[in-house]
Design a protein around this motif. Structure first.
Motif, PDB file in Angstrom:
ATOM      1  N   GLY A  80      11.246   5.308  10.925  1.00 41.91           N
ATOM      2  CA  GLY A  80      10.233   3.914  10.255  1.00 41.91           C
ATOM      3  C   GLY A  80      10.394   3.836   8.805  1.00 41.91           C
ATOM      4  O   GLY A  80      11.107   4.847   8.302  1.00 41.91           O
ATOM      5  N   MET A  81       9.661   3.155   8.429  1.00 43.74           N
ATOM      6  CA  MET A  81       9.793   2.562   6.920  1.00 43.74           C
ATOM      7  C   MET A  81       8.384   2.819   6.153  1.00 43.74           C
ATOM      8  O   MET A  81       7.434   2.663   7.130  1.00 43.74           O
ATOM      9  CB  MET A  81      10.345   1.380   6.590  1.00 43.74           C
ATOM     10  N   ALA A  82       8.323   2.640   4.853  1.00 41.39           N
ATOM     11  CA  ALA A  82       6.922   2.282   4.100  1.00 41.39           C
ATOM     12  C   ALA A  82       7.518   1.391   2.982  1.00 41.39           C
ATOM     13  O   ALA A  82       8.516   1.483   2.614  1.00 41.39           O
ATOM     14  CB  ALA A  82       6.174   3.791   3.717  1.00 41.39           C
ATOM     15  N   THR A  83       6.370   0.810   2.585  1.00 43.66           N
ATOM     16  CA  THR A  83       6.329  -0.122   1.363  1.00 43.66           C
ATOM     17  C   THR A  83       5.422   0.072   0.386  1.00 43.66           C
ATOM     18  O   THR A  83       4.399   0.379   0.568  1.00 43.66           O
ATOM     19  CB  THR A  83       6.582  -1.646   1.827  1.00 43.66           C
ATOM     20  N   ASP A  84       5.729  -0.208  -0.955  1.00 40.88           N
ATOM     21  CA  ASP A  84       4.777  -0.773  -2.022  1.00 40.88           C
ATOM     22  C   ASP A  84       5.161  -1.944  -2.370  1.00 40.88           C
ATOM     23  O   ASP A  84       5.852  -2.674  -2.021  1.00 40.88           O
ATOM     24  CB  ASP A  84       4.650   0.364  -2.924  1.00 40.88           C
ATOM     25  N   ALA A  85       4.516  -2.240  -3.609  1.00 40.20           N
ATOM     26  CA  ALA A  85       4.734  -3.754  -3.839  1.00 40.20           C
ATOM     27  C   ALA A  85       5.907  -4.214  -4.532  1.00 40.20           C
ATOM     28  O   ALA A  85       6.260  -5.269  -4.726  1.00 40.20           O
ATOM     29  CB  ALA A  85       3.433  -4.065  -5.096  1.00 40.20           C
ATOM     30  N   GLN A  86       6.869  -3.048  -4.733  1.00 38.22           N
ATOM     31  CA  GLN A  86       8.056  -3.260  -5.391  1.00 38.22           C
ATOM     32  C   GLN A  86       9.171  -3.071  -4.394  1.00 38.22           C
ATOM     33  O   GLN A  86      10.215  -3.626  -4.292  1.00 38.22           O
ATOM     34  CB  GLN A  86       8.221  -2.729  -6.722  1.00 38.22           C
ATOM     35  N   GLN A  87       8.970  -1.985  -3.581  1.00 39.61           N
ATOM     36  CA  GLN A  87      10.127  -1.335  -2.765  1.00 39.61           C
ATOM     37  C   GLN A  87       9.806  -1.032  -1.354  1.00 39.61           C
ATOM     38  O   GLN A  87       8.736  -0.909  -1.089  1.00 39.61           O
ATOM     39  CB  GLN A  87      10.675   0.064  -3.714  1.00 39.61           C
ATOM     40  N   ALA A  88      10.887  -0.943  -0.579  1.00 41.38           N
ATOM     41  CA  ALA A  88      10.899  -0.450   0.601  1.00 41.38           C
ATOM     42  C   ALA A  88      11.587   0.987   0.706  1.00 41.38           C
ATOM     43  O   ALA A  88      12.653   0.870   0.238  1.00 41.38           O
ATOM     44  CB  ALA A  88      11.516  -1.286   1.563  1.00 41.38           C
ATOM     45  N   TYR A  89      11.053   1.986   1.492  1.00 38.91           N
ATOM     46  CA  TYR A  89      11.482   3.338   1.527  1.00 38.91           C
ATOM     47  C   TYR A  89      11.663   3.756   2.882  1.00 38.91           C
ATOM     48  O   TYR A  89      11.025   3.609   3.965  1.00 38.91           O
ATOM     49  CB  TYR A  89      10.440   4.509   1.081  1.00 38.91           C
ATOM     50  N   ALA A  90      12.735   4.449   3.462  1.00 38.27           N
ATOM     51  CA  ALA A  90      13.198   4.818   4.749  1.00 38.27           C
ATOM     52  C   ALA A  90      14.284   6.020   4.711  1.00 38.27           C
ATOM     53  O   ALA A  90      15.005   5.966   3.685  1.00 38.27           O
ATOM     54  CB  ALA A  90      13.584   3.832   5.646  1.00 38.27           C
ATOM     55  N   ALA A  91      14.107   6.899   5.550  1.00 38.94           N
ATOM     56  CA  ALA A  91      15.309   7.741   5.659  1.00 38.94           C
ATOM     57  C   ALA A  91      15.977   7.359   6.971  1.00 38.94           C
ATOM     58  O   ALA A  91      15.526   6.973   7.898  1.00 38.94           O
ATOM     59  CB  ALA A  91      14.561   9.166   6.129  1.00 38.94           C
ATOM     60  N   ASN A  92      17.385   7.383   6.717  1.00 39.97           N
ATOM     61  CA  ASN A  92      18.318   6.931   7.697  1.00 39.97           C
ATOM     62  C   ASN A  92      18.258   8.082   8.783  1.00 39.97           C
ATOM     63  O   ASN A  92      17.629   8.983   8.815  1.00 39.97           O
ATOM     64  CB  ASN A  92      19.819   6.573   7.055  1.00 39.97           C
ATOM     65  N   GLN A  93      19.071   8.047   9.936  1.00 37.50           N
ATOM     66  CA  GLN A  93      19.024   8.947  11.152  1.00 37.50           C
ATOM     67  C   GLN A  93      19.906  10.175  10.592  1.00 37.50           C
ATOM     68  O   GLN A  93      19.799  11.052  11.311  1.00 37.50           O
ATOM     69  CB  GLN A  93      19.823   8.264  12.155  1.00 37.50           C
ATOM     70  N   ARG A  94      20.356  10.376   9.421  1.00 37.88           N
ATOM     71  CA  ARG A  94      20.843  11.617   8.756  1.00 37.88           C
ATOM     72  C   ARG A  94      19.856  12.113   7.832  1.00 37.88           C
ATOM     73  O   ARG A  94      20.099  13.046   7.073  1.00 37.88           O
ATOM     74  CB  ARG A  94      22.236  11.307   8.304  1.00 37.88           C
ATOM     75  N   SER A  95      18.591  11.512   7.629  1.00 37.65           N
ATOM     76  CA  SER A  95      17.567  11.994   6.695  1.00 37.65           C
ATOM     77  C   SER A  95      18.015  11.640   5.334  1.00 37.65           C
ATOM     78  O   SER A  95      17.412  12.332   4.323  1.00 37.65           O
ATOM     79  CB  SER A  95      17.206  13.437   7.068  1.00 37.65           C
ATOM     80  N   VAL A  96      18.830  10.980   5.123  1.00 38.26           N
ATOM     81  CA  VAL A  96      19.321  10.339   3.739  1.00 38.26           C
ATOM     82  C   VAL A  96      18.222   9.423   3.487  1.00 38.26           C
ATOM     83  O   VAL A  96      18.128   8.195   4.032  1.00 38.26           O
ATOM     84  CB  VAL A  96      20.530   9.836   3.219  1.00 38.26           C
ATOM     85  N   VAL A  97      17.473   9.463   2.288  1.00 39.23           N
ATOM     86  CA  VAL A  97      16.372   8.442   1.886  1.00 39.23           C
ATOM     87  C   VAL A  97      16.852   7.630   0.865  1.00 39.23           C
ATOM     88  O   VAL A  97      17.620   7.630  -0.021  1.00 39.23           O
ATOM     89  CB  VAL A  97      15.189   9.323   0.971  1.00 39.23           C
ATOM     90  N   TYR A  98      16.495   6.305   1.314  1.00 34.56           N
ATOM     91  CA  TYR A  98      16.953   5.212   0.437  1.00 34.56           C
ATOM     92  C   TYR A  98      15.538   4.302   0.028  1.00 34.56           C
ATOM     93  O   TYR A  98      14.636   4.217   0.533  1.00 34.56           O
ATOM     94  CB  TYR A  98      17.834   3.973   1.224  1.00 34.56           C
ATOM     95  N   ALA A  99      15.526   3.640  -1.329  1.00 37.18           N
ATOM     96  CA  ALA A  99      14.732   2.767  -1.717  1.00 37.18           C
ATOM     97  C   ALA A  99      15.509   1.390  -1.841  1.00 37.18           C
ATOM     98  O   ALA A  99      16.397   1.164  -2.463  1.00 37.18           O
ATOM     99  CB  ALA A  99      14.190   3.066  -2.799  1.00 37.18           C
ATOM    100  N   PHE A 100      14.771   0.228  -1.138  1.00 42.26           N
ATOM    101  CA  PHE A 100      15.369  -0.940  -1.521  1.00 42.26           C
ATOM    102  C   PHE A 100      14.477  -2.059  -2.075  1.00 42.26           C
ATOM    103  O   PHE A 100      13.202  -1.826  -1.790  1.00 42.26           O
ATOM    104  CB  PHE A 100      15.799  -1.635   0.009  1.00 42.26           C
ATOM    105  N   SER A 101      14.883  -2.842  -2.988  1.00 45.01           N
ATOM    106  CA  SER A 101      13.994  -3.781  -3.686  1.00 45.01           C
ATOM    107  C   SER A 101      13.512  -4.839  -2.944  1.00 45.01           C
ATOM    108  O   SER A 101      14.162  -5.446  -1.537  1.00 45.01           O
ATOM    109  CB  SER A 101      14.708  -4.600  -4.589  1.00 45.01           C
ATOM    110  N   LEU A 102      12.075  -5.042  -2.662  1.00 46.71           N
ATOM    111  CA  LEU A 102      11.475  -6.097  -2.019  1.00 46.71           C
ATOM    112  C   LEU A 102      11.817  -7.409  -2.219  1.00 46.71           C
ATOM    113  O   LEU A 102      11.934  -8.234  -1.276  1.00 46.71           O
ATOM    114  CB  LEU A 102       9.673  -5.757  -1.792  1.00 46.71           C
TER     115      LEU A 102
END
Length: 385
Positions: free
Chosen positions: A280-302
């Motif tokens: 799953g994922m989490a968000t703040d006011a600017q970005q979305a955060y999630a780890a992929n199935q290999r546990s590499v963590v990404y941040a994406f712009s909302l």
């Protein structure tokens, strides 16, 4: 063997098709060093993370268990049937309840009614003194936490049915069902009630918004579409908890995508990223955060979904669903560590070990720090400065 029985058997296999099982047979197999958990590395500390309190709320843990915070109290349940209300400031147990049976999911609470699910699909509700209020039967096994609010207790069962029970009496109020795949993940999934709507992800790759009063479906949006030649390849579950930020409703799926919809424009998708998460994922006011199935963590712009940063220092550590606090974004791992990453650039800022083996429950952000439900039945508050 009848076709109906075969389909039931396939659907029941959802119980065995956990993230751990998938990890053990493929991604994280020790036969290939490429999939070994990354060793812990040195880093320049940017925050101080310390255990404020730790209290036992039962024994064991699992994907269907996540703490819930209502006001100044935390509600938690464990597979051995224990249900607890805990003061967030001190960690003091305010009451304990006993479902008297093994649980497969819990807990949901609105501060008045607290609900859990037993292994045979029985939903048990407690009042806010820990006394059993009522119990009733769902249509089949329940493996994700109940959601309580708007006068109902809502569960999603393994036959892809969503049912709502009256929070005061346990009487069935409504139920809806959608076609589902032969196989589905057993992982962290949660429904939410927000702004008068129940939001639920489904194993068919869709998000649904439902009127909790009568079960009327207000909107459905596609996160991902099943693809592949085998049942395993076609798994496309929406995982974790749906995320709301202003007019945006976001979700992520396994072997699928991360998508944000604009609910002010009728739920129109505004961006998507090919992505596969099993937690799953989490968000703040600017970005979305999630780890992929290999546990590499990404941040994406909302704003538009572009990749802001990625961090692979925790790869293959079987990261939990994240929690966002003002100082960082936090993830639990397979050895009971909680890691804190910079929300700005993904750098490692801190870590603390809370024990209890693998952290499979999603972390919960609070105004006092991060709540962690451990694999051995402890509830831990980690303070962050």
């Amino acid at each position: 063997m009848s076709l109906a029985f075969t389909r039931r058997a396939l659907r029941n296999s959802v119980l065995a098709l956990s993230v751990s099982a998938l990890a053990g047979c493929s991604l994280f197999s020790n036969r290939n060093p490429r999939y070994d958990p990354s060793p812990l590395t040195e880093y320049t500390a940017g925050i101080s993370a310390t255990i404020v309190w730790s209290v036992s709320v039962g024994s064991d843990g699992g994907y269907g268990f996540a703490p819930v915070m209502v006001g100044d109290s935390v509600y938690a349940a464990t597979p051995n049937g224990s249900v607890s209300k805990v003061d967030i400031a001190s960690g003091r147990i305010q009451w304990r309840g006993d479902a008297k049976h093994e649980l497969t999911a819990g807990v949901g609470s609105d501060g008045q009614t607290t609900a859990v699910a037993t292994a045979d699909g029985t939903i048990v509700a407690f009042d806010d003194t820990g006394v059993e209020k009522w119990k009733t039967k769902a249509s089949s096994a329940v493996n994700i936490p109940p959601t309580v609010g708007a006068g109902v207790v809502v569960v999603r069962s393994s036959d892809y049915r969503i049912q709502a029970f009256d929070a005061a009496t346990g009487e069935l109020r409504w139920n809806i069902q959608r076609p589902g795949p032969a196989l589905a993940l057993k992982t962290t999934m949660q429904m939410i009630i927000v702004d008068g709507l129940l939001i639920s992800g489904m194993p068919n790759g869709r998000l649904m918004a439902i009127n909790p009063a009568n079960g009327a479906v207000q909107w459905e949006g596609t996160i991902s579409i099943s693809q592949g030649a085998t049942d395993l390849e076609r798994i496309s579950d929406v995982v974790g908890s749906p995320q709301i930020q202003g007019p945006l409703l976001c979700g992520v799926s396994y072997q699928g995508r991360m998508v944000c919809f604009d609910v002010s424009q009728g739920g129109r998708p505004i961006w998507e990223q090919n992505f596969s998460s099993n937690t799953g994922m989490a968000t703040d006011a600017q970005q979305a955060y999630a780890a992929n199935q290999r546990s590499v963590v990404y941040a994406f712009s909302l704003a538009d979904g572009h990749e802001v940063w990625k961090q692979d220092a925790l790869s293959n550590r079987r990261l939990s669903a994240p929690a966002v606090v003002p100082q960082a974004v936090a993830f639990g791992d397979l050895e009971g560590y909680v890691h804190f990453l910079s929300r700005t650039d993904g750098k490692l800022l801190g870590r603390v070990q809370v024990g209890g083996d693998a952290i499979t429950s999603p972390l919960l952000a609070t105004n006092r720090g991060v709540l962690v439900q451990t694999g051995n039945g402890n509830l831990v508050l980690v303070g962050v400065n």
